[in-house]
Scaffold this active site. Structure first.
Site, PDB file in Angstrom:
ATOM      1  N   GLY A   1       0.842  -1.196   0.000  1.00  0.00           N
ATOM      2  CA  GLY A   1       0.000   0.000   0.000  1.00  0.00           C
ATOM      3  C   GLY A   1       0.877   1.245   0.000  1.00  0.00           C
ATOM      4  O   GLY A   1       1.952   1.248   0.609  1.00  0.00           O
ATOM      5  N   THR A   2       0.434   2.299  -0.680  1.00  0.00           N
ATOM      6  CA  THR A   2       1.253   3.520  -0.749  1.00  0.00           C
ATOM      7  C   THR A   2       0.515   4.759  -0.244  1.00  0.00           C
ATOM      8  O   THR A   2       1.047   5.858  -0.299  1.00  0.00           O
ATOM      9  CB  THR A   2       1.752   3.783  -2.198  1.00  0.00           C
ATOM     10  OG1 THR A   2       0.606   3.959  -3.054  1.00  0.00           O
ATOM     11  CG2 THR A   2       2.611   2.652  -2.701  1.00  0.00           C
ATOM     12  N   TRP A   3      -0.738   4.577   0.246  1.00  0.00           N
ATOM     13  CA  TRP A   3      -1.444   5.728   0.834  1.00  0.00           C
ATOM     14  C   TRP A   3      -0.735   6.131   2.118  1.00  0.00           C
ATOM     15  O   TRP A   3      -0.406   5.258   2.932  1.00  0.00           O
ATOM     16  CB  TRP A   3      -2.913   5.363   1.138  1.00  0.00           C
ATOM     17  CG  TRP A   3      -3.632   6.475   1.841  1.00  0.00           C
ATOM     18  CD1 TRP A   3      -3.659   7.788   1.496  1.00  0.00           C
ATOM     19  CD2 TRP A   3      -4.418   6.360   3.039  1.00  0.00           C
ATOM     20  NE1 TRP A   3      -4.418   8.503   2.400  1.00  0.00           N
ATOM     21  CE2 TRP A   3      -4.894   7.662   3.351  1.00  0.00           C
ATOM     22  CE3 TRP A   3      -4.775   5.293   3.865  1.00  0.00           C
ATOM     23  CZ2 TRP A   3      -5.703   7.916   4.459  1.00  0.00           C
ATOM     24  CZ3 TRP A   3      -5.578   5.545   4.968  1.00  0.00           C
ATOM     25  CH2 TRP A   3      -6.037   6.847   5.250  1.00  0.00           C
TER      26      TRP A   3
ATOM     27  N   HIS B   1     -12.198   5.514  -7.319  1.00  0.00           N
ATOM     28  CA  HIS B   1     -11.734   5.575  -5.924  1.00  0.00           C
ATOM     29  C   HIS B   1     -12.886   5.655  -4.916  1.00  0.00           C
ATOM     30  O   HIS B   1     -12.852   5.034  -3.858  1.00  0.00           O
ATOM     31  CB  HIS B   1     -10.801   6.786  -5.765  1.00  0.00           C
ATOM     32  CG  HIS B   1      -9.800   6.649  -4.674  1.00  0.00           C
ATOM     33  ND1 HIS B   1      -8.539   7.187  -4.733  1.00  0.00           N
ATOM     34  CD2 HIS B   1      -9.875   6.030  -3.475  1.00  0.00           C
ATOM     35  CE1 HIS B   1      -7.892   6.910  -3.610  1.00  0.00           C
ATOM     36  NE2 HIS B   1      -8.678   6.206  -2.840  1.00  0.00           N
TER      37      HIS B   1
ATOM     38  N   TYR C   1      -3.029   9.992  -3.825  1.00  0.00           N
ATOM     39  CA  TYR C   1      -1.985   9.861  -2.805  1.00  0.00           C
ATOM     40  C   TYR C   1      -0.835  10.844  -3.039  1.00  0.00           C
ATOM     41  O   TYR C   1       0.029  11.010  -2.176  1.00  0.00           O
ATOM     42  CB  TYR C   1      -1.434   8.426  -2.739  1.00  0.00           C
ATOM     43  CG  TYR C   1      -2.478   7.352  -2.472  1.00  0.00           C
ATOM     44  CD1 TYR C   1      -3.728   7.684  -1.952  1.00  0.00           C
ATOM     45  CD2 TYR C   1      -2.219   6.022  -2.760  1.00  0.00           C
ATOM     46  CE1 TYR C   1      -4.683   6.704  -1.720  1.00  0.00           C
ATOM     47  CE2 TYR C   1      -3.176   5.035  -2.528  1.00  0.00           C
ATOM     48  CZ  TYR C   1      -4.404   5.381  -2.018  1.00  0.00           C
ATOM     49  OH  TYR C   1      -5.341   4.409  -1.800  1.00  0.00           O
TER      50      TYR C   1
ATOM     51  N   LYS D   1       0.393  -0.977   4.134  1.00  0.00           N
ATOM     52  CA  LYS D   1       1.316   0.127   3.855  1.00  0.00           C
ATOM     53  C   LYS D   1       2.442   0.097   4.863  1.00  0.00           C
ATOM     54  O   LYS D   1       2.208  -0.038   6.067  1.00  0.00           O
ATOM     55  CB  LYS D   1       0.565   1.456   3.943  1.00  0.00           C
ATOM     56  CG  LYS D   1       1.466   2.702   3.889  1.00  0.00           C
ATOM     57  CD  LYS D   1       1.904   3.197   5.267  1.00  0.00           C
ATOM     58  CE  LYS D   1       2.861   4.371   5.200  1.00  0.00           C
ATOM     59  NZ  LYS D   1       3.325   4.771   6.547  1.00  0.00           N
TER      60      LYS D   1
ATOM     61  N   ASN E   1       5.748  -8.288   6.364  1.00  0.00           N
ATOM     62  CA  ASN E   1       4.354  -8.364   5.926  1.00  0.00           C
ATOM     63  C   ASN E   1       4.144  -9.329   4.764  1.00  0.00           C
ATOM     64  O   ASN E   1       3.015  -9.738   4.492  1.00  0.00           O
ATOM     65  CB  ASN E   1       3.849  -6.965   5.548  1.00  0.00           C
ATOM     66  CG  ASN E   1       3.758  -6.058   6.754  1.00  0.00           C
ATOM     67  OD1 ASN E   1       3.833  -6.522   7.898  1.00  0.00           O
ATOM     68  ND2 ASN E   1       3.621  -4.756   6.524  1.00  0.00           N
TER      69      ASN E   1
ATOM     70  N   SER F   1     -13.904   1.060  -5.721  1.00  0.00           N
ATOM     71  CA  SER F   1     -13.376   1.165  -4.366  1.00  0.00           C
ATOM     72  C   SER F   1     -14.401   1.932  -3.532  1.00  0.00           C
ATOM     73  O   SER F   1     -14.989   2.906  -4.024  1.00  0.00           O
ATOM     74  CB  SER F   1     -12.032   1.906  -4.383  1.00  0.00           C
ATOM     75  OG  SER F   1     -11.499   1.975  -3.088  1.00  0.00           O
TER      76      SER F   1
ATOM     77  N   ASP G   1      -0.057  -1.000  -4.897  1.00  0.00           N
ATOM     78  CA  ASP G   1      -1.345  -0.308  -4.948  1.00  0.00           C
ATOM     79  C   ASP G   1      -1.109   1.209  -4.862  1.00  0.00           C
ATOM     80  O   ASP G   1      -0.511   1.684  -3.899  1.00  0.00           O
ATOM     81  CB  ASP G   1      -2.234  -0.758  -3.782  1.00  0.00           C
ATOM     82  CG  ASP G   1      -3.603  -0.110  -3.871  1.00  0.00           C
ATOM     83  OD1 ASP G   1      -4.437  -0.623  -4.635  1.00  0.00           O
ATOM     84  OD2 ASP G   1      -3.819   0.919  -3.210  1.00  0.00           O
TER      85      ASP G   1
ATOM     86  N   SER H   1      -6.304  -0.433   4.395  1.00  0.00           N
ATOM     87  CA  SER H   1      -6.103  -0.307   5.844  1.00  0.00           C
ATOM     88  C   SER H   1      -6.197  -1.680   6.514  1.00  0.00           C
ATOM     89  O   SER H   1      -6.863  -1.836   7.549  1.00  0.00           O
ATOM     90  CB  SER H   1      -7.127   0.647   6.464  1.00  0.00           C
ATOM     91  OG  SER H   1      -7.013   1.915   5.878  1.00  0.00           O
TER      92      SER H   1
ATOM     93  N   LYS I   1      -6.012   4.536  -9.130  1.00  0.00           N
ATOM     94  CA  LYS I   1      -7.431   4.883  -8.888  1.00  0.00           C
ATOM     95  C   LYS I   1      -7.760   6.260  -9.444  1.00  0.00           C
ATOM     96  O   LYS I   1      -6.944   7.189  -9.336  1.00  0.00           O
ATOM     97  CB  LYS I   1      -7.746   4.847  -7.381  1.00  0.00           C
ATOM     98  CG  LYS I   1      -7.263   3.578  -6.709  1.00  0.00           C
ATOM     99  CD  LYS I   1      -7.697   3.450  -5.276  1.00  0.00           C
ATOM    100  CE  LYS I   1      -6.950   2.300  -4.620  1.00  0.00           C
ATOM    101  NZ  LYS I   1      -5.602   2.609  -4.140  1.00  0.00           N
TER     102      LYS I   1
END
Ligand code: A2P
Length: 320
Positions: free
Chosen positions: A19-21, A112, A49, A262, A272, A161, A44, A210, A79
């Site tokens: 994840g990159t958010w 998104h 972002y 993330k 992870n 999403s 992702d 998340s 997105k």
């Protein structure tokens, strides 16, 4: 366990992605490099972002002719942001993400959020009183433009999403290309059992964002529950000699949910991915499922008349 799921489009999508958010520019490039170097093949991303150029900088170092990985080895998602829902804006938005990421196609492109904001360059167009300016573009119209991206070869698959079950059905009822994925908030405090069963029943894969409870979300309150510090998870983790994060991620993949943890910390990024060398017992799977408290972390709130309310709750397409 096969570390992939097969999408309705026929593509194989790795069950764990990076994840990159919330990964700040200045941090995300080395995070993507660390991920690719320890075996991640799924990244992702999203225009919103604000870091796709830096993600692209990392991809350019590892993916492509003469590099360690070929383009086909890596699954990249982006997105479409809420200000780009208008039919005339979708292709340009997609091309901008492609240019930033340095790619000629995306593996997956998602709407998104189901709500459209006023068109323009501003990420969060607001009125003087701080409220968001919406537009009345319907997500069904946006979907028509998303389908054209598949026809043009800019994206291999399209999806959603933050759509609820009714909205997923709404898209399916009119789609030429069925949504391959619905990416939603999901973790042990928000296990999404009903939405998952629904999506799977209609052939839509679910990705959890998340997945670890996003302890670093900007609006986290000091007294909010911290998923990774839940002592019940700690006890399970100890039993398997794994970390709480690994137990949570294993719970996701074992129930068939794709997850995109993330991290910008190389040791955690590596940790992870190490969730395919153990298996949670049925009892532990059920116990983690029982942590569900319908706790939604990712709904930014605003102050109105002295009370905190969900920001978009009055919008007709607000999904929750
Ligand atoms: P960091 O990026 O500083 O390593 P989510 O994916 O649910 O949004 O969660 C992201 C948050 O979880 C970030 O604060 C990230 O920290 C942290 N995190 C990611 N992986 C782990 C891990 N294995 N152990 C503890 N915290 C983690």
């Amino acid at each position: 366990m096969d570390p992939f799921v097969t999408l309705s489009s026929g593509q194989r999508m790795p069950l764990v992605g990076l994840g990159t958010w919330k990964s700040a520019p200045g941090q995300v490039k080395q995070a993507v490099l660390a991920a690719l170097d320890c075996g991640y093949r799924h990244i992702d991303c999203a225009a919103a972002y604000g870091n796709e150029e830096e993600v692209g900088g990392a991809l350019a170092l590892r993916v492509g002719p003469g590099k360690e990985l070929s383009r086909e080895d890596v699954f990249v998602t982006s997105k479409l942001w809420n200000t780009k829902h208008h039919l005339e804006d979708v292709e340009e938005a997609c091309r901008t993400s492609l240019a930033h990421l340095g790619l000629s196609y995306l593996d997956l492109y998602l709407i998104h959020w189901p709500m459209a904001f006023q068109r323009g360059k501003e990420l969060m167009p607001r009125r003087g009183d701080g409220s968001v300016c919406y537009s009345d573009t319907h997500y069904r119209d946006t979907w028509l433009a998303m389908e054209r991206l598949v026809d043009e070869g800019l994206v291999r698959a399209i999806g959603l999403s933050n759509f609820n079950a009714r909205q997923v059905d709404d898209i399916i009822s009119m789609a030429r290309y069925k949504p391959a994925v619905n990416q939603v908030e999901c973790h042990p405090y928000l296990s999404q059992a009903n939405l998952l069963s629904h999506c799977w029943a209609v052939g839509v894969c679910v990705t959890a964002y998340s997945p670890l409870g996003s302890g670093d979300r900007p609006w986290a309150l000091a007294d909010e529950p911290r998923l990774l510090e839940d002592p019940r998870l700690g006890a399970i983790a100890q039993k398997y000699r794994k970390t709480a994060a690994q137990v949570v991620l294993r719970w996701h993949v074992q129930r068939g949910v794709v997850c995109i943890p993330k991290s910008v910390t190389p040791s955690r990024i590596e940790q992870n991915m190490q969730v395919f060398d153990f298996c949670l017992s049925e009892e532990d799977m059920k116990q983690i499922q029982s942590f569900d408290r319908n706790e939604r972390f990712i709904v930014p709130t605003v102050e109105r008349d002295g009370q905190r309310v969900w920001r978009d709750a009055e919008h007709p397409h607000f999904p929750f």
